[in-house]
Design an enzyme around this catalytic site. Structure first.
Site, mmCIF file in Angstrom:
data_model
loop_
_atom_site.group_PDB
_atom_site.id
_atom_site.type_symbol
_atom_site.label_atom_id
_atom_site.label_comp_id
_atom_site.label_asym_id
_atom_site.label_seq_id
_atom_site.Cartn_x
_atom_site.Cartn_y
_atom_site.Cartn_z
ATOM 1 N N GLY A 17 0.842 -1.203 0.000
ATOM 2 C CA GLY A 17 0.000 0.000 0.000
ATOM 3 C C GLY A 17 0.874 1.249 0.000
ATOM 4 O O GLY A 17 1.900 1.279 0.667
ATOM 5 N N ILE A 76 1.460 3.345 6.945
ATOM 6 C CA ILE A 76 0.718 4.326 7.750
ATOM 7 C C ILE A 76 0.238 3.685 9.051
ATOM 8 O O ILE A 76 -0.015 4.378 10.019
ATOM 9 C CB ILE A 76 -0.498 4.929 6.995
ATOM 10 N N ASP A 77 0.125 2.343 9.068
ATOM 11 C CA ASP A 77 -0.414 1.673 10.260
ATOM 12 C C ASP A 77 0.542 1.714 11.449
ATOM 13 O O ASP A 77 0.134 1.499 12.581
ATOM 14 C CB ASP A 77 -0.732 0.200 9.948
ATOM 15 N N MET A 134 -8.072 3.664 9.271
ATOM 16 C CA MET A 134 -7.403 2.419 8.889
ATOM 17 C C MET A 134 -6.683 1.809 10.091
ATOM 18 O O MET A 134 -6.522 2.447 11.126
ATOM 19 C CB MET A 134 -6.447 2.671 7.731
ATOM 20 N N GLY A 135 -6.223 0.608 9.906
ATOM 21 C CA GLY A 135 -5.570 -0.130 10.990
ATOM 22 C C GLY A 135 -6.087 -1.544 10.963
ATOM 23 O O GLY A 135 -7.074 -1.872 11.612
ATOM 24 N N GLU A 151 -10.501 0.034 11.530
ATOM 25 C CA GLU A 151 -11.221 -0.900 10.645
ATOM 26 C C GLU A 151 -11.158 -2.353 11.132
ATOM 27 O O GLU A 151 -12.053 -3.145 10.871
ATOM 28 C CB GLU A 151 -10.657 -0.807 9.217
ATOM 29 N N ARG A 190 -24.297 8.996 13.212
ATOM 30 C CA ARG A 190 -23.826 9.003 11.819
ATOM 31 C C ARG A 190 -22.428 8.396 11.747
ATOM 32 O O ARG A 190 -21.630 8.573 12.678
ATOM 33 C CB ARG A 190 -23.766 10.427 11.268
ATOM 34 N N HIS A 224 -9.002 5.732 2.096
ATOM 35 C CA HIS A 224 -7.701 6.018 1.493
ATOM 36 C C HIS A 224 -7.300 7.491 1.546
ATOM 37 O O HIS A 224 -6.153 7.812 1.218
ATOM 38 C CB HIS A 224 -7.673 5.494 0.057
ATOM 39 N N GLN A 236 -6.612 8.882 4.082
ATOM 40 C CA GLN A 236 -5.521 8.866 5.074
ATOM 41 C C GLN A 236 -4.160 8.570 4.457
ATOM 42 O O GLN A 236 -3.123 8.809 5.054
ATOM 43 C CB GLN A 236 -5.794 7.786 6.129
HETATM 44 O O1 F6P Z 1 -1.397 -1.536 5.109
HETATM 45 C C1 F6P Z 1 -1.864 -0.247 5.049
HETATM 46 C C2 F6P Z 1 -3.342 -0.228 4.758
HETATM 47 O O2 F6P Z 1 -3.684 1.123 4.536
HETATM 48 C C3 F6P Z 1 -4.229 -0.860 5.844
HETATM 49 O O3 F6P Z 1 -4.483 -0.008 6.921
HETATM 50 C C4 F6P Z 1 -5.463 -1.209 5.056
HETATM 51 O O4 F6P Z 1 -6.171 -2.282 5.612
HETATM 52 C C5 F6P Z 1 -4.905 -1.594 3.713
HETATM 53 O O5 F6P Z 1 -3.663 -0.948 3.569
HETATM 54 C C6 F6P Z 1 -5.812 -1.227 2.559
HETATM 55 O O6 F6P Z 1 -5.275 -1.768 1.395
HETATM 56 P P1 F6P Z 1 -5.710 -1.400 -0.081
HETATM 57 O O7 F6P Z 1 -5.110 -0.066 -0.409
HETATM 58 O O8 F6P Z 1 -5.125 -2.479 -0.907
HETATM 59 O O9 F6P Z 1 -7.187 -1.338 -0.117
#
Ligand code: F6P
Length: 341
Positions: free
Chosen positions: A10, A126-127, A169-170, A221, A265, A271, A273
């Site tokens: 990613g 980013i994680d 994300m995470g 997530e 809500r 993405h 992020q």
């Molecule tokens: O590994 C980084 C990450 O942004 C995760 O937080 C997320 O689950 C994953 O990549 C999303 O991947 P993709 O861009 O393939 O949808």
């Protein structure tokens, strides 16, 4: 000596700053030549690379994404493997590789190094879940973006006296949720490392509402409630057969609304992020890692990775970075939890 650089997995703000740092130092100090592999390991397996001259990397530290492209290609599949890669490297006159990537990329780099290919790793995600480095670049940018989004969610939430859920994300770890949640004063932070019941979440939300606040819930997530069997996924599997995550906020919102009676809500940041301009912190960290990767190459430290320890850039064995993820430790969660509700 000619070095091939790849960015894989990613994307992440700061990748271009690493490329620039490596090429500028390699050129100015050691007279090295560079090639950029297109789309991560795909370019390595197929021998798809472009000459990477100094003029091509000037001014790119502030750009998000990667000028080389990226993919989630597994270098041991699709006709890859050490023999093919060695042959392709020889065809292009490439002596060694700098691999910029997360867990999957670095695990592949380790296997290839064990098979005799000269590789130095640079950690990115980013994680912030890679072990053996205090921080990965991209993380700071992600929490800035998430925090700004939450500040905005709070003002609209307060206007309507609503509960707002922000999903970040995470996949396996909750660093983005923890830091952006703390920074924005969230009333609940939900992370993959800590299961929590729906009743407990509703309890925290009601406490905040009782004090006249518009409750803000931050959820990673990969979070699962006590009642769920696995992380919420509704978009099939990725190239490695892992469920694509995302959507937990939308799942929680109606359940929370019916438990609390508070209009709720959900917003999924997704993405956003990972996109756009890296923060100054990430640019500096990424530049230093790129420059340090050149030192590792010149010293022949194959199978090593550059890493941040405190304020210093050090070299660690790739093996030390792999095998376990760096999750949010219990005491960091307990510290944040005092502020819930
Ligand atoms: O590994 C980084 C990450 O942004 C995760 O937080 C997320 O689950 C994953 O990549 C999303 O991947 P993709 O861009 O393939 O949808």
């Amino acid at each position: 000596m000619k070095i091939g650089i790849l960015t894989s997995g990613g994307d992440c703000p700061g990748l271009n700053a690493v490329i620039r740092g490596a090429v500028l130092k390699g050129d100015a100090v050691h007279g090295l030549q560079f090639m950029g592999y297109r789309d991560g390991w795909r370019g390595v397996v197929e021998g798809d690379a472009i000459a990477l001259r100094r003029s091509m990397v000037t001014g790119i530290a502030k750009s998000g994404g990667t000028i080389l492209g990226t993919s989630r290609t597994n270098p041991f599949e699709n006709g890859g493997g050490p023999d093919t890669i060695r042959r392709r490297m020889a065809d292009l006159g490439i002596d060694a590789i700098i691999a910029i990537g997360g867990e999957g990329t670095l695990a592949a780099a380790k296997r290839l190094t064990d098979a005799g290919i000269r590789i130095v790793g640079v950690p990115k995600t980013i994680d912030n879940d890679l072990d053996a480095t205090d921080y990965t670049f991209g993380f700071d940018t992600a929490i800035e973006i998430a925090t700004e989004a939450m500040d905005r969610l709070r003002t609209t939430g307060e206007s309507h006296r609503r509960c707002m859920i922000a999903e970040v994300m995470g996949r396996h770890v909750g660093w983005i949720a923890l830091h952006s949640g703390m920074a924005s004063g969230a009333h609940v932070i939900l992370i993959p490392e800590q299961r929590v019941s729906m009743d407990q979440i509703a309890g925290w939300v009601k406490l905040a509402d009782d004090r006249g606040r518009a409750p803000l819930v931050v959820v990673a997530e990969g979070f699962t409630t006590d009642e769920m069997e696995q992380a919420h996924s509704e978009r099939g599997l990725d190239a490695f057969g892992r469920p694509r995550l995302g959507g937990i906020a939308n799942q929680l919102a109606p359940e929370l609304e019916s438990l609390t009676g508070i209009e709720t809500r959900a917003t999924t940041l997704g993405h956003i992020q990972r996109g756009g301009t890296p923060t100054a912190f990430d640019r500096v960290l990424a530049t230093r890692l790129g420059m340090a990767a050149i030192d590792s190459v010149v010293q022949g430290q194959w199978g090593s990775m550059v890493a941040l320890r405190g304020t210093e850039i050090i070299q660690v064995d790739l093996a030390d970075a792999l095998g376990q993820l760096k999750g949010v430790p219990q005491h960091r969660y307990d510290e944040a939890r005092i502020l819930f509700g």
